[in-house]
Design a protein around this motif. Structure first.
Motif, PDB file in Angstrom:
ATOM      1  N   ASP A 121      10.486  76.706 -24.244  1.00  0.00           N
ATOM      2  CA  ASP A 121       9.616  75.856 -25.061  1.00  0.00           C
ATOM      3  C   ASP A 121       9.871  76.249 -26.506  1.00  0.00           C
ATOM      4  OD1 ASP A 121       8.336  74.352 -23.110  1.00  0.00           O
ATOM      5  OD2 ASP A 121       6.756  75.835 -22.804  1.00  0.00           O
ATOM      6  N   ARG A 122      10.346  75.290 -27.284  1.00  0.00           N
ATOM      7  CA  ARG A 122      10.663  75.539 -28.699  1.00  0.00           C
ATOM      8  C   ARG A 122      11.620  76.716 -28.866  1.00  0.00           C
ATOM      9  NH1 ARG A 122       4.839  74.184 -29.386  1.00  0.00           N
ATOM     10  NH2 ARG A 122       4.868  72.060 -30.164  1.00  0.00           N
ATOM     11  N   GLY A 123      12.604  76.790 -27.956  1.00  0.00           N
ATOM     12  CA  GLY A 123      13.637  77.808 -28.058  1.00  0.00           C
ATOM     13  C   GLY A 123      13.287  79.177 -27.503  1.00  0.00           C
ATOM     14  N   ARG A 124      12.054  79.344 -27.036  1.00  0.00           N
ATOM     15  CA  ARG A 124      11.625  80.641 -26.507  1.00  0.00           C
ATOM     16  C   ARG A 124      11.425  80.542 -25.003  1.00  0.00           C
ATOM     17  NH1 ARG A 124       6.939  83.087 -29.960  1.00  0.00           N
ATOM     18  NH2 ARG A 124       7.882  84.991 -29.192  1.00  0.00           N
ATOM     19  N   PRO A 125      11.906  81.532 -24.239  1.00  0.00           N
ATOM     20  CA  PRO A 125      11.714  81.508 -22.781  1.00  0.00           C
ATOM     21  C   PRO A 125      10.234  81.385 -22.438  1.00  0.00           C
ATOM     22  CG  PRO A 125      13.193  83.293 -23.404  1.00  0.00           C
ATOM     23  CD  PRO A 125      12.611  82.727 -24.674  1.00  0.00           C
TER      24      PRO A 125
END
Length: 83
Positions: A30-34
């Motif tokens: 989500d938004r580049g974060r796991p």
């Protein structure tokens, strides 16, 4: 090698993500974060120890070093009313 998908990619190809999970974990971002990990049920059970029997657990290396002293059972008898 784990697969990484964005939430959008996961939403657009859920079947592909499930197929990829058969080869290893699928990280969903989500938004580049796991944010989530998709695993096959077999891999989840292996990690969680869900398929281990008491025999398997007792046969594990080092199991003899685990302190285990269950409380003594308190069995009480009582009268039976046959009426």
């Amino acid at each position: 090698m784990p697969t990484t998908l964005s939430s959008r990619e996961f939403d657009q190809d859920t079947s592909g993500a499930k197929r990829a999970a058969l080869s290893g974990p699928v990280f969903i971002t989500d938004r580049g974060r796991p944010a989530h990990v998709l695993l096959s049920i077999e891999e989840y059970q292996r990690l969680a120890g869900g398929n281990a029997s008491i025999i398997d657990l007792l046969a594990m290396p080092g199991a003899e070093d685990i302190a285990f002293e269950p409380p003594r059972s308190q069995i009480q008898t009582r009268q039976v009313d046959p009426s």
